[in-house]
Design an enzyme around this catalytic site. Structure first.
Site, mmCIF file in Angstrom:
data_model
loop_
_atom_site.group_PDB
_atom_site.id
_atom_site.type_symbol
_atom_site.label_atom_id
_atom_site.label_comp_id
_atom_site.label_asym_id
_atom_site.label_seq_id
_atom_site.Cartn_x
_atom_site.Cartn_y
_atom_site.Cartn_z
ATOM 1 N N ASP A 175 0.579 5.097 1.913
ATOM 2 C CA ASP A 175 -0.207 5.643 3.022
ATOM 3 C C ASP A 175 -1.217 6.704 2.560
ATOM 4 O O ASP A 175 -0.870 7.626 1.826
ATOM 5 C CB ASP A 175 0.720 6.242 4.084
ATOM 6 C CG ASP A 175 1.573 5.163 4.740
ATOM 7 O OD1 ASP A 175 1.114 4.009 4.827
ATOM 8 O OD2 ASP A 175 2.705 5.485 5.150
ATOM 9 N N HIS B 83 4.608 0.040 0.056
ATOM 10 C CA HIS B 83 5.333 -0.691 1.085
ATOM 11 C C HIS B 83 4.453 -1.728 1.770
ATOM 12 O O HIS B 83 3.230 -1.712 1.635
ATOM 13 C CB HIS B 83 5.939 0.274 2.104
ATOM 14 C CG HIS B 83 4.943 1.135 2.818
ATOM 15 N ND1 HIS B 83 4.344 2.219 2.233
ATOM 16 C CD2 HIS B 83 4.432 1.060 4.073
ATOM 17 C CE1 HIS B 83 3.520 2.787 3.093
ATOM 18 N NE2 HIS B 83 3.541 2.100 4.228
ATOM 19 N N ARG C 176 5.013 7.101 13.665
ATOM 20 C CA ARG C 176 4.963 7.592 12.276
ATOM 21 C C ARG C 176 4.434 9.007 12.203
ATOM 22 O O ARG C 176 3.417 9.332 12.839
ATOM 23 C CB ARG C 176 4.071 6.691 11.428
ATOM 24 C CG ARG C 176 4.183 6.996 9.927
ATOM 25 C CD ARG C 176 3.266 6.117 9.110
ATOM 26 N NE ARG C 176 2.000 6.782 8.866
ATOM 27 C CZ ARG C 176 0.924 6.177 8.375
ATOM 28 N NH1 ARG C 176 0.939 4.888 8.089
ATOM 29 N NH2 ARG C 176 -0.182 6.858 8.175
ATOM 30 N N HIS D 171 0.837 -1.205 0.000
ATOM 31 C CA HIS D 171 0.000 0.000 0.000
ATOM 32 C C HIS D 171 0.871 1.255 0.000
ATOM 33 O O HIS D 171 2.086 1.192 0.185
ATOM 34 C CB HIS D 171 -0.905 0.009 1.232
ATOM 35 C CG HIS D 171 -0.127 0.213 2.507
ATOM 36 N ND1 HIS D 171 0.640 -0.776 3.063
ATOM 37 C CD2 HIS D 171 0.025 1.294 3.304
ATOM 38 C CE1 HIS D 171 1.230 -0.322 4.153
ATOM 39 N NE2 HIS D 171 0.883 0.944 4.327
HETATM 40 C C1 OGA Z 1 3.365 2.368 7.994
HETATM 41 C C2 OGA Z 1 3.526 0.944 7.642
HETATM 42 C C3 OGA Z 1 4.928 -0.980 8.018
HETATM 43 C C4 OGA Z 1 5.738 -1.505 9.131
HETATM 44 O O1 OGA Z 1 3.943 2.771 9.010
HETATM 45 O O2 OGA Z 1 2.712 3.097 7.259
HETATM 46 O O3 OGA Z 1 2.906 0.471 6.729
HETATM 47 O O4 OGA Z 1 6.573 -2.381 8.866
HETATM 48 N N1 OGA Z 1 4.420 0.287 8.360
HETATM 49 O O5 OGA Z 1 5.534 -1.069 10.272
HETATM 50 MN MN MN Z 2 1.896 2.193 5.635
#
Ligand code: OGA
Ligand code: MN
Length: 297
Positions: A106, A273, A288, A104
């Site tokens: 974000d 990701h 994040r 995806h």
């Molecule tokens: C995010 C995500 C993946 C992870 O923080 O947006 O998709 O490995 N993280 O934590």
């Molecule tokens: Mn993400």
């Protein structure tokens, strides 16, 4: 002077020689921003950031989002979205522990999808000396560039619908399945009607020109894209499956093995990701911040 070391073939670089807890002069910030957009994913090791310092650094890239999942925001800092499998004293999840199950980008389901996200590693699960919970990034610009000319022309005119609603329902179903098979231990809430209603579906072009690098990329992803418009759902599913398989080929991927103190940023327009859920019940805690991007049409 910062040092930039490219790691992956098409994406991923380590930037060293900078302490992100300190205010950066404009020249240093410009060098970091250039290196970041050019490499699409960039990380800094051995940082010591308070939530306020992470917010201050990432805010220089643009407006920060407060996530739609209010229960996963950090107390006192709405701009920090907590990703964790940890529970508080009442047994309640302290953050989202299911983020990134699918490939995806974000907030791609918004009219103003995210420009970039920055993830700071507070606690990293380690087993037998090996870090778990890697995050994988795929360059959709490198993937686009490698498409045959005829395919480029076909996808250039396609549009797709991104749906937060379909994503949360699909994610919840997948998680329930895992729990039934005893894979996960932490209960995630079902999405609330309020959350589902708060983000309407958004239709946008499959091919996006990056506002900074001007590279073309494929703005579709398995998590949030519901369907391609103007064709049958079966045709859409087939076209999407073949594009996804193309994007996640090894040469377009950088996989990050986390260390405590990493601040890693990814370009949500250029890459998609995916998380790896291989660590539960070892604790993982990440913070994040998410920078808003331009309107997409
Ligand atoms: C995010 C995500 C993946 C992870 O923080 O947006 O998709 O490995 N993280 O934590
Ligand atoms: Mn993400």
């Amino acid at each position: 002077m910062i040092t930039v070391t490219r790691i992956g073939k098409h994406l991923g670089a380590e930037i060293s020689g900078v302490d992100l807890s300190q205010p950066l002069d404009d020249n240093t910030f410009a060098q970091i921003a250039n290196a970041f957009f050019d490499n699409e994913v960039a990380f800094f090791r051995n940082q010591h950031l308070t939530p306020a310092q992470q917010i201050a650094f990432t805010r220089r890239f643009g407006t920060l989002e407060a996530h739609v999942r209010k229960e996963s925001r950090l107390g006192g800092h709405d701009e920090i979205f907590v990703l964790s499998n940890k529970l508080d004293a009442n047994g309640k999840a302290i953050g989202a522990q299911d983020a990134g199950r699918f490939w995806h980008s974000d907030l791609s389901y918004k009219r103003q999808p995210s420009m970039l996200s920055a993830l700071y590693a507070v606690e990293v699960p380690v087993k037998d000396g090996v870090a778990l919970g890697n995050t994988y990034f795929a360059s959709s610009t490198a993937a686009y560039a490698a498409l045959p000319e005829a395919t480029k022309q076909r996808v250039d005119s396609l549009r797709n619908v991104h749906s937060y609603r379909e994503y949360r329902l699909k994610n919840y179903a997948a998680q329930q399945g895992e729990e039934q098979r005893g894979i996960r231990t932490v209960q995630e809430h079902a999405p609330t009607p309020e959350q589902l209603a708060s983000v309407p579906d958004t239709e946008m072009n499959v091919v996006r020109v990056h506002p900074v690098t001007k590279r073309k990329g494929l703005f579709i992803n398995e998590g949030h894209t519901a369907y391609l418009t103007g064709i049958s759902r079966a045709e859409s599913d087939a076209e999407l499956a073949s594009l996804y398989a193309h994007i996640i080929q090894p040469e377009f991927i950088y996989g990050h093995s986390w260390r405590v103190g990493d601040l890693l940023m990814w370009d949500n327009i250029a890459v998609q990701h995916k998380a790896t859920f291989d660590y539960d019940p070892l604790p993982r805690l990440m913070y994040r911040t998410t920078v808003r991007g331009p309107v997409v049409m």
